[in-house]
Scaffold this motif. Structure first.
Motif, PDB file in Angstrom:
ATOM      1  N   GLN A   1      66.431  16.131 -10.768  1.00  0.00           N
ATOM      2  CA  GLN A   1      65.768  14.840 -10.546  1.00  0.00           C
ATOM      3  C   GLN A   1      65.963  14.317  -9.123  1.00  0.00           C
ATOM      4  OE1 GLN A   1      67.401  13.729 -14.673  1.00  0.00           O
ATOM      5  NE2 GLN A   1      65.853  12.149 -14.337  1.00  0.00           N
TER       6      GLN A   1
ATOM      7  N   HIS B   1      72.000  20.356 -17.138  1.00  0.00           N
ATOM      8  CA  HIS B   1      71.325  19.066 -17.346  1.00  0.00           C
ATOM      9  C   HIS B   1      69.814  19.274 -17.281  1.00  0.00           C
ATOM     10  CE1 HIS B   1      71.496  14.439 -16.630  1.00  0.00           C
ATOM     11  NE2 HIS B   1      70.255  14.765 -16.961  1.00  0.00           N
ATOM     12  N   TYR B   2      69.214  19.700 -18.363  1.00  0.00           N
ATOM     13  CA  TYR B   2      67.761  19.833 -18.452  1.00  0.00           C
ATOM     14  C   TYR B   2      67.158  20.673 -17.327  1.00  0.00           C
ATOM     15  CZ  TYR B   2      68.193  15.818 -21.679  1.00  0.00           C
ATOM     16  OH  TYR B   2      68.532  14.991 -22.709  1.00  0.00           O
TER      17      TYR B   2
ATOM     18  N   ASN C   1      74.229  18.287 -20.911  1.00  0.00           N
ATOM     19  CA  ASN C   1      73.762  16.910 -20.929  1.00  0.00           C
ATOM     20  C   ASN C   1      73.084  16.606 -22.267  1.00  0.00           C
ATOM     21  OD1 ASN C   1      72.996  14.327 -19.549  1.00  0.00           O
ATOM     22  ND2 ASN C   1      70.930  15.087 -19.999  1.00  0.00           N
ATOM     23  N   GLU C   2      73.477  15.515 -22.909  1.00  0.00           N
ATOM     24  CA  GLU C   2      72.801  15.029 -24.115  1.00  0.00           C
ATOM     25  C   GLU C   2      72.442  16.160 -25.085  1.00  0.00           C
ATOM     26  OE1 GLU C   2      70.828  10.963 -22.375  1.00  0.00           O
ATOM     27  OE2 GLU C   2      69.495  12.660 -22.575  1.00  0.00           O
TER      28      GLU C   2
ATOM     29  N   TYR D   1      71.684   3.636 -23.586  1.00  0.00           N
ATOM     30  CA  TYR D   1      70.635   2.792 -23.005  1.00  0.00           C
ATOM     31  C   TYR D   1      70.174   1.717 -23.978  1.00  0.00           C
ATOM     32  CZ  TYR D   1      70.135   6.349 -19.382  1.00  0.00           C
ATOM     33  OH  TYR D   1      70.371   7.205 -18.333  1.00  0.00           O
TER      34      TYR D   1
ATOM     35  N   ASN E   1      64.692   6.322 -25.758  1.00  0.00           N
ATOM     36  CA  ASN E   1      65.143   7.446 -24.990  1.00  0.00           C
ATOM     37  C   ASN E   1      65.190   8.669 -25.901  1.00  0.00           C
ATOM     38  OD1 ASN E   1      66.211   9.037 -23.005  1.00  0.00           O
ATOM     39  ND2 ASN E   1      68.295   8.282 -23.251  1.00  0.00           N
TER      40      ASN E   1
ATOM     41  N   TRP F   1      62.366   0.327 -24.252  1.00  0.00           N
ATOM     42  CA  TRP F   1      63.706   0.651 -24.738  1.00  0.00           C
ATOM     43  C   TRP F   1      64.421  -0.674 -25.033  1.00  0.00           C
ATOM     44  CZ3 TRP F   1      66.068   5.217 -21.395  1.00  0.00           C
ATOM     45  CH2 TRP F   1      65.114   6.231 -21.284  1.00  0.00           C
TER      46      TRP F   1
ATOM     47  N   GLU G   1      76.130   7.687 -18.663  1.00  0.00           N
ATOM     48  CA  GLU G   1      74.851   7.122 -18.211  1.00  0.00           C
ATOM     49  C   GLU G   1      74.635   5.775 -18.876  1.00  0.00           C
ATOM     50  OE1 GLU G   1      71.343   9.539 -18.738  1.00  0.00           O
ATOM     51  OE2 GLU G   1      72.418  11.360 -18.155  1.00  0.00           O
TER      52      GLU G   1
ATOM     53  N   TRP H   1      73.438   5.281 -14.558  1.00  0.00           N
ATOM     54  CA  TRP H   1      72.402   6.297 -14.323  1.00  0.00           C
ATOM     55  C   TRP H   1      71.592   5.977 -13.074  1.00  0.00           C
ATOM     56  CZ3 TRP H   1      71.442  11.030 -14.660  1.00  0.00           C
ATOM     57  CH2 TRP H   1      70.168  11.513 -14.307  1.00  0.00           C
TER      58      TRP H   1
ATOM     59  N   SER I   1      62.018  10.278 -12.855  1.00  0.00           N
ATOM     60  CA  SER I   1      62.426  10.039 -14.243  1.00  0.00           C
ATOM     61  C   SER I   1      62.259  11.314 -15.069  1.00  0.00           C
ATOM     62  CB  SER I   1      61.643   8.868 -14.839  1.00  0.00           C
ATOM     63  OG  SER I   1      60.584   9.338 -15.626  1.00  0.00           O
ATOM     64  N   ALA I   2      63.098  11.445 -16.085  1.00  0.00           N
ATOM     65  CA  ALA I   2      63.078  12.672 -16.884  1.00  0.00           C
ATOM     66  C   ALA I   2      61.904  12.679 -17.860  1.00  0.00           C
ATOM     67  CB  ALA I   2      64.383  12.825 -17.648  1.00  0.00           C
ATOM     68  N   SER I   3      61.637  11.514 -18.455  1.00  0.00           N
ATOM     69  CA  SER I   3      60.600  11.511 -19.482  1.00  0.00           C
ATOM     70  C   SER I   3      59.200  11.554 -18.875  1.00  0.00           C
ATOM     71  CB  SER I   3      60.753  10.302 -20.392  1.00  0.00           C
ATOM     72  OG  SER I   3      60.949   9.133 -19.641  1.00  0.00           O
TER      73      SER I   3
ATOM     74  N   LYS J   1      59.665   4.324 -12.167  1.00  0.00           N
ATOM     75  CA  LYS J   1      60.681   3.877 -13.125  1.00  0.00           C
ATOM     76  C   LYS J   1      62.030   4.031 -12.414  1.00  0.00           C
ATOM     77  CE  LYS J   1      62.165   4.504 -17.893  1.00  0.00           C
ATOM     78  NZ  LYS J   1      62.247   5.428 -19.041  1.00  0.00           N
TER      79      LYS J   1
ATOM     80  N   TYR K   1      66.005   3.143 -11.293  1.00  0.00           N
ATOM     81  CA  TYR K   1      67.305   2.747 -11.834  1.00  0.00           C
ATOM     82  C   TYR K   1      68.285   2.354 -10.717  1.00  0.00           C
ATOM     83  CZ  TYR K   1      66.150   4.781 -16.418  1.00  0.00           C
ATOM     84  OH  TYR K   1      65.584   5.061 -17.640  1.00  0.00           O
TER      85      TYR K   1
HETATM   86  C1  BGP Z   1      68.686  10.533 -20.049  1.00  0.00           C
HETATM   87  C2  BGP Z   1      68.758  11.772 -19.180  1.00  0.00           C
HETATM   88  C3  BGP Z   1      68.613  11.538 -17.727  1.00  0.00           C
HETATM   89  C4  BGP Z   1      67.762  10.357 -17.352  1.00  0.00           C
HETATM   90  C5  BGP Z   1      67.853   9.173 -18.294  1.00  0.00           C
HETATM   91  C6  BGP Z   1      66.772   8.134 -18.124  1.00  0.00           C
HETATM   92  O1  BGP Z   1      68.188  10.866 -21.307  1.00  0.00           O
HETATM   93  O2  BGP Z   1      70.002  12.411 -19.341  1.00  0.00           O
HETATM   94  O3  BGP Z   1      68.276  12.729 -17.104  1.00  0.00           O
HETATM   95  O4  BGP Z   1      66.574  10.651 -16.840  1.00  0.00           O
HETATM   96  O5  BGP Z   1      67.825   9.544 -19.639  1.00  0.00           O
HETATM   97  O6  BGP Z   1      65.592   8.594 -18.683  1.00  0.00           O
HETATM   98  P1  BGP Z   1      64.194   8.485 -17.923  1.00  0.00           P
HETATM   99  O7  BGP Z   1      64.411   9.201 -16.647  1.00  0.00           O
HETATM  100  O8  BGP Z   1      63.212   9.146 -18.791  1.00  0.00           O
HETATM  101  O9  BGP Z   1      63.951   7.037 -17.747  1.00  0.00           O
END
Ligand code: BGP
Length: 483
Positions: A17, A129-130, A174-175, A310, A326, A343, A369, A416, A423-425, A431, A433
């Motif tokens: 990211q 991590h993804y 990660n997660e 979150y 999330n 969220w 995070e 985070w 952003s990951a999603s 978006k 942070y």
């Molecule tokens: C978590 C992931 C991160 C990060 C975060 C926020 O699920 O570990 O990689 O991105 O969420 O999510 P997003 O980037 O989709 O807002």
């Protein structure tokens, strides 16, 4: 004093990211490199072959690969005591199954660690991590294939051998539990599945294989670097019963077990919990597990538990209007407000989670995070007046301090995205942070200039006072912003 003196305050980022430089110094293609942005598509598209017509935001990230020294200098200015970052698997083993590691990739993280050392910032390394190498998705089918266990082990051992004398804290995946979700099947499980193939049984098999890989690595990590603390990392989204109805309590119990506790129980206790069979049978899930798997899990118990937090969700036995979240979603909570991305914001839920997790596991906890994704409007100097972000973080830190006063042992808090990142999603830059604004838009256009937001000096103060100022501050912010 609520928090430990050596509390690890800092931020968390992931290689895919931030780094960019997706093909530099021998890096291979990762699953995130094949993921387009949301723009105009309504969702991210996976294209195993790169299509030059499409935009892939992770190819350039925020160019941390070339800017890490300046970015880390800014983190140091805020007083960071820790930086949680991931190593890009495909920089070390470009295809995931290469015989030898890529020396240039290893050397990059040597330099990164040198820089952290210069500022006395403790590295907290996420091994995966993804960002699994794409070849492991295409040639092996991702984590549903047990062959990935050995490949991951080889990769992790390479890291332990190379960096073990300078990294004290490691997180295996990660997660890890996000692989149970349809979306997590790709970004976490590296499985590019058709809709009808994306079943819970396939995802559960992937989770099992990842848990085995984690257990192997906890064991070998301890052998290679005695003294290292190797933990797990989960998404933690507490599920509350929507009403006092007993059926809702049971529905919440089940949902929490499935999503929040199953993987954590295996990581911490070294075996599947008593409720596994009934929970999975009810959902029609099958997966392969052998006697030797059970022995392996038993030997690879984690030293600490870390999680992302979150939001929270509700559950109702009757269903109900669904709120976004999330990776997972639930019934929306009428008592909570939500972020611009839907969220649901629940600071007390963090205190609740810290207490319930500590009560269940008795291990030190690490908040890996937490943060608010929001749209920012910088002025002509790039300054962002982000009271909304301060209010979110202050309220969560206040609840974390309360949990510490309750007696929960918390090692650290890494918010985070301390610097704006992809952003990951959604793959968006909008978006945001960060405490640090990065002048790039959703198409990666802009100067990439870094500027300090209002939250930058706020977080600096929180760290310098070991969080003791944040409780008072949060009250002030609450009044000001009404959140
Ligand atoms: C978590 C992931 C991160 C990060 C975060 C926020 O699920 O570990 O990689 O991105 O969420 O999510 P997003 O980037 O989709 O807002």
């Amino acid at each position: 004093m609520a928090l430990r003196k050596d509390f690890l305050w800092g931020g968390a980022i992931a290689a895919n990211q931030v780094e960019g430089a997706w093909q530099e110094d021998g890096k291979g293609v990762s699953i995130m490199d094949c993921y387009t942005s949301t723009s105009g598509k309504g969702g991210r598209l996976v294209t195993p072959k790169i299509n030059p017509e499409l935009y892939y935001p992770n190819h350039s990230g925020i160019d941390f690969y070339h800017n890490y020294e300046d970015d880390i200098r800014l983190f140091a200015e805020m007083g960071f005591r820790a930086l949680r970052f991931s190593i890009a698997w495909s920089r070390i083993f470009p295809n995931g199954d290469d015989e030898k590691p890529n020396e240039k990739g290893l050397a990059f993280y040597d330099r990164l660690l040198d820089c952290l050392e210069k500022y006395s910032i403790e590295p907290v390394v996420t091994i995966s991590h993804y960002e699994t190498p794409m070849n492991l998705c295409l040639s092996y089918g991702g984590w549903q294939n047990r062959k990935l266990i050995g490949l991951y082990e080889k990769y992790a051992d390479t890291l332990f051998e190379r960096y073990g004398d300078r990294v004290n804290y490691w997180m295996t995946f990660n997660e890890i539990n996000s692989v149970l979700t349809p979306f997590g099947a790709y970004i976490n499980g590296a499985m590019h599945l058709e809709k009808d193939e994306n079943t819970l049984s396939v995802r559960m098999q992937a989770l099992h294989n990842m848990l085995l890989a984690s257990a192997h690595v906890v064991k070998t990590g301890h052998e290679i670097c005695p003294g290292a603390k190797i933990g797990c990392m989960l998404i933690h989204t507490p599920f509350y019963p929507l009403t006092p109805a007993p059926e809702d309590q049971l529905a919440a119990l089940e949902e929490n077990r499935f999503f929040n506790y199953l993987a954590a129980d295996v990581h911490v206790f070294g075996k599947y919990p008593f409720y596994t069979r009934s929970l999975l049978e009810k959902r029609g899930v099958n997966f392969d597990i052998s006697k030797s798997d059970m022995e392996c899990l038993e030997k690879g118990r984690v030293d600490f538990l870390s999680f992302s937090y979150y939001m929270s969700c509700c559950v109702s036995a009757e269903g109900g209007n669904v709120s976004d979240g999330n990776m997972i979603s639930g019934v929306s909570n009428p008592r909570l407000k939500a972020s611009e991305w839907g969220w649901q914001i629940d600071p007390e839920g963090l205190r609740y989670s810290l207490n319930t997790l500590y009560e269940r596991y008795g291990l030190p906890l690490f908040i890996a995070e937490n943060g608010l994704g929001a749209k920012d409007s910088p002025d002509e100097n790039g300054y962002v007046d982000d009271d909304y972000r301060i209010a979110y973080l202050a309220a969560h830190i206040e609840q974390m301090e309360k949990a510490a006063l309750d007696g929960v042992d918390i090692i650290g808090y890494t918010s985070w995205g301390p610097i704006d990142l992809v952003s990951a999603s959604g793959g968006e830059m909008s978006k945001r942070y960060g405490f640090i604004y990065v002048d790039l838009d959703d198409r990666g256009e802009g100067s990439a200039r870094r500027t300090r937001k209002k939250s930058f000096s706020w977080y600096k103060k929180v760290i310098s006072e070991n969080g003791m100022s944040s409780a008072a501050q949060s009250k002030t912010e609450e009044k000001k912003t009404g959140v």
